[in-house]
Motif scaffolding. Structure first.
Motif, short mmCIF file in Angstrom:
data_model
loop_
_atom_site.label_atom_id
_atom_site.label_comp_id
_atom_site.label_asym_id
_atom_site.label_seq_id
_atom_site.Cartn_x
_atom_site.Cartn_y
_atom_site.Cartn_z
N LYS A 58 0.66 -1.20 -0.21
CA LYS A 58 0.18 0.06 -0.04
C LYS A 58 0.98 1.10 0.03
O LYS A 58 0.74 2.24 -0.74
CB LYS A 58 -0.87 0.08 1.22
CG LYS A 58 -1.92 -1.19 1.01
CD LYS A 58 -3.12 -1.06 2.56
CE LYS A 58 -3.79 -2.06 2.58
NZ LYS A 58 -4.88 -2.14 3.57
N ARG A 79 -8.89 5.07 -0.16
CA ARG A 79 -9.33 3.70 0.17
C ARG A 79 -8.59 2.64 -0.56
O ARG A 79 -8.44 2.98 -1.75
CB ARG A 79 -10.92 3.54 0.05
CG ARG A 79 -11.60 4.62 0.79
CD ARG A 79 -13.25 4.03 0.80
NE ARG A 79 -13.78 3.66 -0.57
CZ ARG A 79 -14.37 4.61 -1.41
NH1 ARG A 79 -14.61 6.08 -0.87
NH2 ARG A 79 -14.81 4.32 -2.43
N GLU A 81 -7.63 -1.53 -1.71
CA GLU A 81 -7.86 -2.76 -1.64
C GLU A 81 -6.77 -3.48 -2.50
O GLU A 81 -6.26 -2.92 -3.48
CB GLU A 81 -9.27 -3.10 -2.76
CG GLU A 81 -10.57 -2.19 -2.13
CD GLU A 81 -11.56 -2.47 -3.19
OE1 GLU A 81 -11.64 -3.41 -4.18
OE2 GLU A 81 -12.61 -1.85 -3.09
N SER A 82 -6.49 -4.59 -2.01
CA SER A 82 -5.27 -5.29 -2.37
C SER A 82 -5.46 -6.72 -2.61
O SER A 82 -6.39 -7.42 -2.00
CB SER A 82 -3.86 -5.14 -1.60
OG SER A 82 -4.28 -5.69 -0.15
#
Length: 257
Positions: A58, A79, A81-82
């Motif tokens: 991130k 925000r 998302e991974s």
């Protein structure tokens, strides 16, 4: 009898000096009998040997969008998302048979040469890839997609959608597109432009206001870069390199009415 009394008194005196732990093995507070109580760390993501943590992925993704798009956003403004994809899944994807009715852009002969360079591309990502999506909290339509080498954090793809559009007129579809792509390679690319070949025959003029420019190695055996130029933003909106450039090329052509 006096000897035993004297010995007992000496023993009692030693116990008072050293305490019971000098004679009995103490049990640590975080153990019950001989079984240790494991201390929990809520919120800690599982880590795999040789793979970057999700938090590191991130952080590197944030630095990447600030670098490539010359911004200064913070973690609090996004925000995340991974998703982690290992090398085996990527290998299966690249070796899966393509649909019989698939239609491809550009040089069809390049597809026949792909297996020659595939193993070297996979060798570059022995721990697979991280896919990270970053969305602006205040402008949810502005989304950034970043793909990183899960071993060393190298950025192999970055793209932006929903960004602020330039008021400039649509780019004339000529060498200006290639000039913008070449300048990006020179300023922010991982390979010197002199080591790449711009293959204009592979260029994709999209219906969505974007054009993809492809670069191969000098021997035309492997795809090295794909640079996307946005007509609306009048600049580069993203790029793919190495294995992601290959995946970008072999995607199926979308039919248009």
């Amino acid at each position: 009898m006096k000897k035993w009394i004297a010995a007992f008194m000496c023993l009692a005196f030693l116990v008072l000096l050293t305490g019971c732990e000098g004679w009995f093995k103490a049990i640590p507070k975080d153990k019950v009998m001989v079984k240790q109580i494991m201390k929990e760390n809520p919120g800690i993501e599982p880590e795999y040997e040789g793979v970057l943590s999700q938090e590191t992925a991130k952080t590197l993704s944030l630095k990447a969008i600030n670098k490539y798009y010359e911004m200064n956003v913070t973690m609090d403004e996004l925000r995340f998302e991974s998703m982690y994809v290992d090398q085996n899944k990527l290998n299966d994807l690249l070796n899966s048979p393509q649909p019989k009715d698939a239609v491809y852009y550009g040089d069809q002969a390049l597809l026949d040469r792909i297996p020659k360079g595939l193993s070297s591309l996979l060798d570059q990502i022995p721990r697979g890839l991280y896919y990270v999506t970053l969305t602006q909290s205040v402008e949810p339509n502005e989304v950034y997609d970043v793909v990183l080498n899960a071993k060393d954090g190298d950025i192999v793809k970055i793209s932006r959608s929903g960004g602020k559009q330039s008021r400039a007129q649509e780019i004339v579809r000529d060498n200006k597109v290639f000039d913008i792509a070449n300048r990006f390679i020179e300023e922010k690319g991982s390979y010197p432009l002199s080591e790449l070949t711009l293959n204009q025959d592979m260029t994709r003029w999209g219906m969505d206001g974007e054009v993809k420019v492809f670069y191969t190695s000098k021997d035309n055996q492997t795809l090295k870069y794909s640079v996307t130029v946005s007509f609306h933003m009048n600049e580069v909106s993203g790029f793919s390199k190495d294995i992601m450039a290959l995946l970008s090329y072999i995607e199926r052509k979308k039919p248009y009415p």
